[in-house]
Design a protein around this motif. Structure first.
Motif, mmCIF file in Angstrom:
data_model
loop_
_atom_site.group_PDB
_atom_site.id
_atom_site.type_symbol
_atom_site.label_atom_id
_atom_site.label_comp_id
_atom_site.label_asym_id
_atom_site.label_seq_id
_atom_site.Cartn_x
_atom_site.Cartn_y
_atom_site.Cartn_z
ATOM 1 N N VAL A 34 0.868 -1.175 0.000
ATOM 2 C CA VAL A 34 0.000 0.000 0.000
ATOM 3 C C VAL A 34 0.906 1.228 0.000
ATOM 4 C CG1 VAL A 34 -1.816 1.260 1.212
ATOM 5 C CG2 VAL A 34 -1.779 -1.245 1.259
ATOM 6 N N ARG A 55 -3.704 2.722 -10.878
ATOM 7 C CA ARG A 55 -3.822 2.784 -9.419
ATOM 8 C C ARG A 55 -3.629 1.407 -8.775
ATOM 9 N NH1 ARG A 55 -7.334 6.243 -7.349
ATOM 10 N NH2 ARG A 55 -6.894 5.120 -5.412
ATOM 11 N N HIS A 56 -3.849 0.355 -9.553
ATOM 12 C CA HIS A 56 -3.656 -1.006 -9.053
ATOM 13 C C HIS A 56 -2.861 -1.788 -10.095
ATOM 14 C CE1 HIS A 56 -6.699 -0.255 -5.926
ATOM 15 N NE2 HIS A 56 -7.393 0.341 -6.896
ATOM 16 N N THR A 65 -1.104 -1.278 -4.511
ATOM 17 C CA THR A 65 -2.172 -0.289 -4.528
ATOM 18 C C THR A 65 -1.552 1.096 -4.384
ATOM 19 O OG1 THR A 65 -3.803 -1.805 -3.554
ATOM 20 C CG2 THR A 65 -4.239 0.563 -3.364
ATOM 21 N N LEU A 67 -2.221 4.747 -3.680
ATOM 22 C CA LEU A 67 -3.240 5.642 -3.151
ATOM 23 C C LEU A 67 -3.100 7.036 -3.760
ATOM 24 C CD1 LEU A 67 -3.160 4.674 0.638
ATOM 25 C CD2 LEU A 67 -4.621 3.754 -1.178
ATOM 26 N N VAL A 90 -5.372 9.836 3.340
ATOM 27 C CA VAL A 90 -5.950 8.832 2.445
ATOM 28 C C VAL A 90 -5.581 7.426 2.911
ATOM 29 C CG1 VAL A 90 -5.960 7.934 0.088
ATOM 30 C CG2 VAL A 90 -5.947 10.404 0.480
ATOM 31 N N TRP A 94 -8.312 4.658 3.924
ATOM 32 C CA TRP A 94 -8.347 3.453 3.110
ATOM 33 C C TRP A 94 -8.118 2.215 3.974
ATOM 34 C CZ3 TRP A 94 -5.171 -0.626 1.975
ATOM 35 C CH2 TRP A 94 -5.468 -1.369 0.836
ATOM 36 N N HIS A 98 -10.341 -1.149 4.615
ATOM 37 C CA HIS A 98 -9.701 -2.339 4.067
ATOM 38 C C HIS A 98 -9.514 -3.412 5.142
ATOM 39 C CE1 HIS A 98 -7.170 -4.497 1.167
ATOM 40 N NE2 HIS A 98 -6.316 -4.722 2.151
#
Length: 409
Positions: A34, A55-56, A65, A67, A90, A94, A98
């Motif tokens: 992340v 973004r992924h 991922t 962000l 963020v 997130w 998650h």
């Protein structure tokens, strides 16, 4: 095992943690990184990435991922703070959602600047009660005082809160420098948590890229008549460039001594202006930033490598990662810094140390080395490589991390 990896920076940004995540994926672990949208160090999103792009993705078996964050910009403290806090806000939001739907066996946080990047990792640990391993590579809030010149007690107290939370909630605190213990222990008796875990070289002495062509400027000066002092890496406020340039000015009349700077950073434009204003165009060459995998090709052209930091209580606790990179290239090292980094060079018998900021001593030493027998320089470089092979090889460091975290493939 399922591993959650938290850090604001990740590939294609160049940091040692990339090797860790890719290593775990290669060993068969399920790794989820992340991170933020890549924008370091130039301050703008990398090509192909953006708020609505890429973004992924999966990189070398690692799920990543990215962000949405504010890019750090260039030479703007406001943009830098927005960059830092955007990842914090963020990332925290997130992670809060998650965590309810995804269970990992362990959390790993590579804590660079800013310290707030550890907050999403701490949050997941609290919500899911799994082990948290934090690799501390930058000390906060000391970094704000030393590099940012911030002394406001309320600002420092705010960031101090994050540090306390990070150390308290970490099951193990990995430190890239043994001297970091001094700072960490002020927050509690964490001796049983602290484990020394150094950085390794991000390039191999055997690495090469036959398709890559070195800059013409470097080819022009790389001959037996010249003596090349090379600085490689980030060119920032903390890296003692004022001292280095003053030393270059003092050796200006020695036309065969060439100071080569390979890298980029907030101080690079200052360096180029200094060179222009002092007529150092023929003896100081700034090449800019190049891929880390090409660095061995640059190092081969150097007679000695230069590592430097400004003098401060904080920086004296650091052992710059580039020392390991210089060692693996079998090049002797001039260490213009105080504290742990210099001690590593002394212990390895791979170079010479100069007090941070001492331009006179640095200039004198460079002149002496330029007139030294080449074989003596080669011997110092060999000492560094032997020391690196014993303590700093990437495979050994990665294996040690697996043992620390009890990871079984």
């Amino acid at each position: 095992m399922k591993i959650l990896y938290v850090c604001q920076y990740f590939y294609p940004e160049t940091f040692r943690g990339n090797d860790i995540a890719f290593h775990w994926a290669e060993k068969g672990h399920d790794v989820h990184v992340v991170t933020g949208i890549p924008n370091y160090p130039k301050g703008k999103f990398f090509d192909g990435y953006g708020l609505f792009k890429k973004r992924h993705e999966v990189i070398n078996g690692v799920k990543v991922t990215h962000l949405p964050i504010v890019p750090r910009g260039k030479d703007s403290k406001i943009m830098l703070m927005l960059n830092y806090f955007s990842y914090l806000i963020v990332g925290w939001m997130w992670m809060f959602f998650h965590a309810w739907w995804h269970k990992y066996d362990v959390v790993f946080c590579q804590q660079l600047s800013p310290v707030m990047m550890s907050s999403p990792a701490v949050l997941y640990k609290k919500l899911r009660h799994v082990p948290l391993y934090t690799w501390v590579l930058d000390l906060w809030p000391e970094s704000l005082t030393a590099a940012g010149g911030i002394s406001n007690k309320y600002v420092l107290g705010f960031f101090d809160w994050f540090v306390k939370s990070e150390y308290k909630n970490s099951d193990k605190i990995l430190t890239s420098s043994r001297s970091f213990d001094q700072s960490i222990l002020k927050y509690g008796d964490y001796r049983d948590k602290i484990v020394y875990y150094p950085q390794w070289s991000d390039c191999s002495s055997n690495a090469s890229n036959s398709d890559y062509v070195l800059p013409e400027k470097l080819h022009e000066i790389a001959n037996s008549e010249n003596f090349i002092v090379m600085f490689a890496g980030a060119v920032g406020e903390a890296h003692g460039m004022e001292c280095n340039m003053q030393a270059a000015l003092k050796t200006k009349d020695y036309n065969y001594i060439k100071w080569v700077i390979v890298g980029d950073g907030r101080k690079l434009e200052w360096v180029r202006t200094f060179v222009k204003n002092n007529g150092l165009d023929k003896t100081v060459i700034t090449l800019g930033r190049f891929p880390s995998e090409t660095m061995p090709m640059f190092f081969e052209k150097a007679d000695v490598m230069l590592v430097s930091l400004t003098d401060s209580a904080l920086f004296n606790m650091y052992s710059p990662a580039k020392i390991a990179s210089y060692m693996t290239a079998e090049r002797p090292i001039i260490a213009v810094l105080n504290g742990e980094g210099g001690e590593v060079v002394k212990d390895a018998k791979c170079g010479w140390t100069v007090k941070a900021g001492d331009a006179d001593c640095l200039a004198k030493l460079v002149v002496e080395l330029s007139q030294m027998n080449k074989q003596d320089l080669i011997e110092k470089g060999c000492n560094g490589k032997a020391y690196y092979d014993k303590y700093f090889t990437k495979n050994k460091c990665l294996k040690k991390l697996d043992e620390i975290m009890s990871l079984q493939s």
